[in-house]
Write a protein that holds these residues in place. Structure first.
Motif, PDB file in Angstrom:
ATOM      1  N   TYR A  87     109.865   7.826   8.733  1.00 31.24           N
ATOM      2  CA  TYR A  87     109.909   9.091   9.461  1.00 31.24           C
ATOM      3  C   TYR A  87     110.624  10.113   8.587  1.00 31.24           C
ATOM      4  CZ  TYR A  87     114.823   8.142  10.774  1.00 31.24           C
ATOM      5  OH  TYR A  87     116.176   7.882  10.756  1.00 31.24           O
ATOM      6  N   ASN A  88     110.444  11.384   8.892  1.00 27.58           N
ATOM      7  CA  ASN A  88     111.000  12.463   8.084  1.00 27.58           C
ATOM      8  C   ASN A  88     112.177  13.118   8.793  1.00 27.58           C
ATOM      9  OD1 ASN A  88     109.101  12.397   5.864  1.00 27.58           O
ATOM     10  ND2 ASN A  88     107.582  13.159   7.302  1.00 27.58           N
ATOM     11  N   THR A  89     113.223  13.440   8.034  1.00 27.79           N
ATOM     12  CA  THR A  89     114.411  14.092   8.579  1.00 27.79           C
ATOM     13  C   THR A  89     114.719  15.358   7.785  1.00 27.79           C
ATOM     14  OG1 THR A  89     115.915  12.814   7.170  1.00 27.79           O
ATOM     15  CG2 THR A  89     115.362  11.883   9.317  1.00 27.79           C
ATOM     16  N   CYS A  90     115.634  16.152   8.314  1.00 29.83           N
ATOM     17  CA  CYS A  90     115.938  17.458   7.729  1.00 29.83           C
ATOM     18  C   CYS A  90     116.782  17.299   6.464  1.00 29.83           C
ATOM     19  CB  CYS A  90     116.662  18.331   8.745  1.00 29.83           C
ATOM     20  SG  CYS A  90     117.043  19.990   8.143  1.00 29.83           S
ATOM     21  N   SER A  91     116.397  18.014   5.414  1.00 28.28           N
ATOM     22  CA  SER A  91     117.161  17.989   4.163  1.00 28.28           C
ATOM     23  C   SER A  91     118.241  19.067   4.134  1.00 28.28           C
ATOM     24  CB  SER A  91     116.212  18.209   2.973  1.00 28.28           C
ATOM     25  OG  SER A  91     115.470  19.415   3.126  1.00 28.28           O
ATOM     26  N   ARG A 120     104.978  21.326  13.709  1.00 28.53           N
ATOM     27  CA  ARG A 120     104.591  22.560  14.369  1.00 28.53           C
ATOM     28  C   ARG A 120     103.774  23.416  13.416  1.00 28.53           C
ATOM     29  NH1 ARG A 120     109.829  24.860  17.820  1.00 28.53           N
ATOM     30  NH2 ARG A 120     110.219  22.954  19.037  1.00 28.53           N
ATOM     31  N   SER A 121     102.559  23.682  13.796  1.00 34.55           N
ATOM     32  CA  SER A 121     101.668  24.541  13.002  1.00 34.55           C
ATOM     33  C   SER A 121     101.553  24.058  11.564  1.00 34.55           C
ATOM     34  CB  SER A 121     102.158  25.992  13.033  1.00 34.55           C
ATOM     35  OG  SER A 121     102.251  26.476  14.354  1.00 34.55           O
ATOM     36  N   GLY A 122     101.499  22.735  11.403  1.00 32.58           N
ATOM     37  CA  GLY A 122     101.328  22.171  10.074  1.00 32.58           C
ATOM     38  C   GLY A 122     102.599  22.083   9.258  1.00 32.58           C
ATOM     39  N   HIS A 123     103.755  22.389   9.842  1.00 32.66           N
ATOM     40  CA  HIS A 123     105.019  22.348   9.126  1.00 32.66           C
ATOM     41  C   HIS A 123     105.976  21.384   9.810  1.00 32.66           C
ATOM     42  CE1 HIS A 123     103.908  25.863   6.686  1.00 32.66           C
ATOM     43  NE2 HIS A 123     103.474  26.424   7.809  1.00 32.66           N
ATOM     44  N   HIS A 124     106.957  20.908   9.045  1.00 30.98           N
ATOM     45  CA  HIS A 124     108.036  20.100   9.605  1.00 30.98           C
ATOM     46  C   HIS A 124     109.080  21.037  10.205  1.00 30.98           C
ATOM     47  CE1 HIS A 124     106.613  16.283   7.990  1.00 30.98           C
ATOM     48  NE2 HIS A 124     106.386  16.888   6.828  1.00 30.98           N
ATOM     49  N   TRP A 125     109.429  20.800  11.469  1.00 34.13           N
ATOM     50  CA  TRP A 125     110.346  21.683  12.180  1.00 34.13           C
ATOM     51  C   TRP A 125     111.611  20.920  12.567  1.00 34.13           C
ATOM     52  CZ3 TRP A 125     111.117  26.682  13.434  1.00 34.13           C
ATOM     53  CH2 TRP A 125     111.990  26.973  14.484  1.00 34.13           C
ATOM     54  N   VAL A 169     111.208  22.923   7.567  1.00 35.95           N
ATOM     55  CA  VAL A 169     111.831  22.162   6.482  1.00 35.95           C
ATOM     56  C   VAL A 169     110.754  21.897   5.428  1.00 35.95           C
ATOM     57  CG1 VAL A 169     113.107  20.084   5.851  1.00 35.95           C
ATOM     58  CG2 VAL A 169     113.403  21.091   8.125  1.00 35.95           C
ATOM     59  N   PRO A 170     110.778  22.621   4.305  1.00 32.26           N
ATOM     60  CA  PRO A 170     109.709  22.467   3.313  1.00 32.26           C
ATOM     61  C   PRO A 170     109.746  21.124   2.586  1.00 32.26           C
ATOM     62  CG  PRO A 170     111.406  23.973   2.513  1.00 32.26           C
ATOM     63  CD  PRO A 170     111.735  23.689   3.944  1.00 32.26           C
ATOM     64  N   GLU A 171     110.943  20.566   2.388  1.00 40.48           N
ATOM     65  CA  GLU A 171     111.073  19.292   1.670  1.00 40.48           C
ATOM     66  C   GLU A 171     111.907  18.330   2.498  1.00 40.48           C
ATOM     67  OE1 GLU A 171     112.612  19.981  -2.186  1.00 40.48           O
ATOM     68  OE2 GLU A 171     110.947  21.226  -2.851  1.00 40.48           O
ATOM     69  N   PRO A 172     111.295  17.641   3.457  1.00 38.42           N
ATOM     70  CA  PRO A 172     112.051  16.713   4.307  1.00 38.42           C
ATOM     71  C   PRO A 172     112.462  15.452   3.555  1.00 38.42           C
ATOM     72  CG  PRO A 172     109.716  16.579   4.800  1.00 38.42           C
ATOM     73  CD  PRO A 172     109.878  17.712   3.826  1.00 38.42           C
ATOM     74  N   ILE A 173     113.411  14.733   4.109  1.00 35.92           N
ATOM     75  CA  ILE A 173     113.855  13.449   3.562  1.00 35.92           C
ATOM     76  C   ILE A 173     113.087  12.344   4.271  1.00 35.92           C
ATOM     77  CG2 ILE A 173     115.808  11.878   3.280  1.00 35.92           C
ATOM     78  CD1 ILE A 173     117.650  14.300   3.313  1.00 35.92           C
ATOM     79  N   THR A 174     112.456  11.480   3.516  1.00 37.69           N
ATOM     80  CA  THR A 174     111.712  10.355   4.085  1.00 37.69           C
ATOM     81  C   THR A 174     112.632   9.149   4.207  1.00 37.69           C
ATOM     82  OG1 THR A 174     109.673  11.162   3.056  1.00 37.69           O
ATOM     83  CG2 THR A 174     109.685   8.892   3.830  1.00 37.69           C
TER      84      THR A 174
END
Length: 504
Positions: free
Chosen positions: A301-305, A316-321, A329-334
């Motif tokens: 899963y992805n978390t906020c960097s 949301r709308s193709g982006h990580h929110w 969040v353009p570059e999330p932490i996996t």
């Protein structure tokens, strides 16, 4: 028919209403109540579930109100703290069985699209409890086991820097102490950490606070915030004012002994999976075979960097929110979240492995493994390092409080893997290898090792580049079945055979 919008009652009898202790499931009622406080409820991965309220009536009865995410926006702007309302058209439902805010209440109110409300203009609030808190003395705290939450009051001391082993740079730890010198280590997650540091006065020696809806962990009795936790430092609130008066009345200052920092691992109990399912303790050590990896919720899963909280991001709308940062969040932490079906000779269950334990087993990170599989199949295909875990036996330490049990099955959080302690039986040398004995033959057959552990990669996992597309297409793909992911692992029929776990 309900329109899905909160309605303002125009023709209702304002003198006919029931008290909160008279509510019954399935019975339509009108109530007059005061909104005391509110908060948003999220899952551990950050998904917004509902907005909840605590309310009081004229007799001082307390109840929780909840508005699910699909209707909550109709009530957030209308229901204000400290204001009295008439409500009807709501549902009376059973109180939650987990993370119960009002521990002793059997019922709660659910606000729906059919709910009518009218704000009362009266200034007479006699009988209403404006700030209902049920604060527990620090000496009386017991593990909540995820069933309910508690309110605590104290002053903050021994405030430390964020623990690098905790999730997120916003995580704040400190000791919450009382007038008798009892101190409990407390962890604030998400936005509560920065709010604490921002609001903490620099001049006073102590920062008096009330924390609502915190959980009591099973380890060394520590406190942890939840999405329902409010950080309250208004000394006009009776519970906080009374506590400060008790502290001020002490002539001789009490020396607060620092609590033990961090999580203290209790001595684990050892045994079988059946004993794990039947017991209630702190931690449990057992040998299990990994027979399947569930893919319904993926293995990562992805978390906020930015805030680095370990709550999952929304799409949301193709982006990580990130709900905490209120930003994309353009570059999330996996990160790893591997849900495994495991078994031994006595039972079957489900365990969940996060970053620390999965990295121990795979010798890799979630980001590196995600790069191994194609974007189109990353949610259905296992990387080799995870696929190699299937069929292996591991010695693991599990927390006996189930990590997830709201579905038809329960699972346990794996907090440690004892790689060095699980030693396979000695492998036969090549000269000793023999074919399996045929019927009637006296020759012996080779016995497979009793336990197996995944082999560490002989070389570092390469991050594929566009020039390596052909190489990636030739990789072996492990496709995990997802047909029975909501079924109880104790059901023999719900478990796929090893051959069906992966395919070429």
């Amino acid at each position: 028919m309900a329109s899905g919008k909160a309605k303002v009652a125009s023709e209702v009898n304002t003198n006919a209403y029931a008290f909160l202790n008279e509510l019954e499931i399935g019975k339509q009622s009108q109530v007059k109540l005061m909104i005391c406080r509110s908060w948003d409820t999220h899952t551990v991965y950050g998904r917004y579930l509902s907005t909840d309220f605590i309310a009081s009536d004229e007799k001082g009865n307390i109840i929780q109100l909840t508005a699910k995410s699909n209707v909550a926006h109709h009530f957030i702007a209308r229901l204000k703290d400290g204001v009295v309302y008439l409500l009807h058209g709501f549902d009376v439902i059973a109180n939650r069985t987990e993370y119960r805010i009002m521990k002793d209440n059997s019922l709660m109110i659910e606000l729906t699209g059919s709910t009518f409300l009218r704000r009362q203009s009266t200034s007479d609030t006699t009988g209403f409890t404006r700030h209902p808190f049920n604060c527990i003395e620090l000496e009386d705290l017991e593990p909540t086991m995820g069933k309910f939450v508690v309110d605590v009051v104290g002053y903050a001391v021994n405030i430390g820097a964020p623990d690098p082993h905790k999730a997120g740079s916003n995580t704040l730890e400190f000791d919450l102490a009382n007038e008798r010198g009892k101190a409990i280590r407390t962890t604030l997650w998400g936005s509560l950490g920065p709010a604490f540091l921002e609001r903490q006065p620099s001049a006073p020696a102590s920062y008096y606070i009330l924390l609502s809806s915190v959980t009591v962990k099973q380890d060394a009795i520590t406190l942890s915030s939840t999405s329902a936790t409010l950080l309250i430092d208004d000394l006009q609130i009776p519970a906080l004012s009374e506590f400060k008066q008790r502290v001020s009345a002490i002539e001789t200052p009490v020396i607060v002994q620092p609590s033990a920092p961090g999580w203290q691992l209790p001595p684990p109990t050892e045994g079988t999976l059946r004993e794990l399912l039947d017991m209630t303790g702190d931690a449990f050590k057992c040998k299990v075979e990994i027979v399947n990896i569930r893919m319904k919720n993926f293995w990562y899963y992805n978390t906020c960097s930015v805030c680095q909280a370990r709550k999952g991001l929304e799409r949301r709308s193709g982006h990580h929110w990130c709900e905490s940062c209120q930003a994309n969040v353009p570059e999330p932490i996996t990160r790893f979240r591997v849900i495994c079906d495991v078994r031994d000779e006595t039972a079957k269950t489900v365990i969940v492995l996060f970053d620390d334990t999965t990295e121990t087993l795979t010798k890799s990170t979630a980001k590196a493994l995600l790069a191994e599989v194609d974007e189109e199949t990353c949610n259905t295909v296992l990387p080799n390092a995870l696929a190699n875990l299937l069929g292996t036996t591991q010695l693991v330490l599990l927390k006996t409080a189930s990590y997830y049990d709201q579905g038809p099955y329960e699972s346990f959080n794996c907090i440690k893997v004892y790689v060095d302690e699980l030693v396979p039986t000695e492998q036969p040398s090549p000269t000793d290898m023999k074919r399996p004995a045929l019927p009637g033959s006296t020759s012996s057959s080779v016995v497979a090792p009793a336990f197996s552990t995944p082999k560490a990669p002989k070389r570092a996992i390469e991050v594929p580049t566009p020039a390596k597309d052909l190489e990636r297409s030739n990789r072996r793909k492990f496709v995990v079945t997802t047909d029975s992911e909501d079924e109880d692992p104790a059901d023999e029929d719900s478990q796929p055979e090893k051959e069906s776990v992966c395919s070429e």
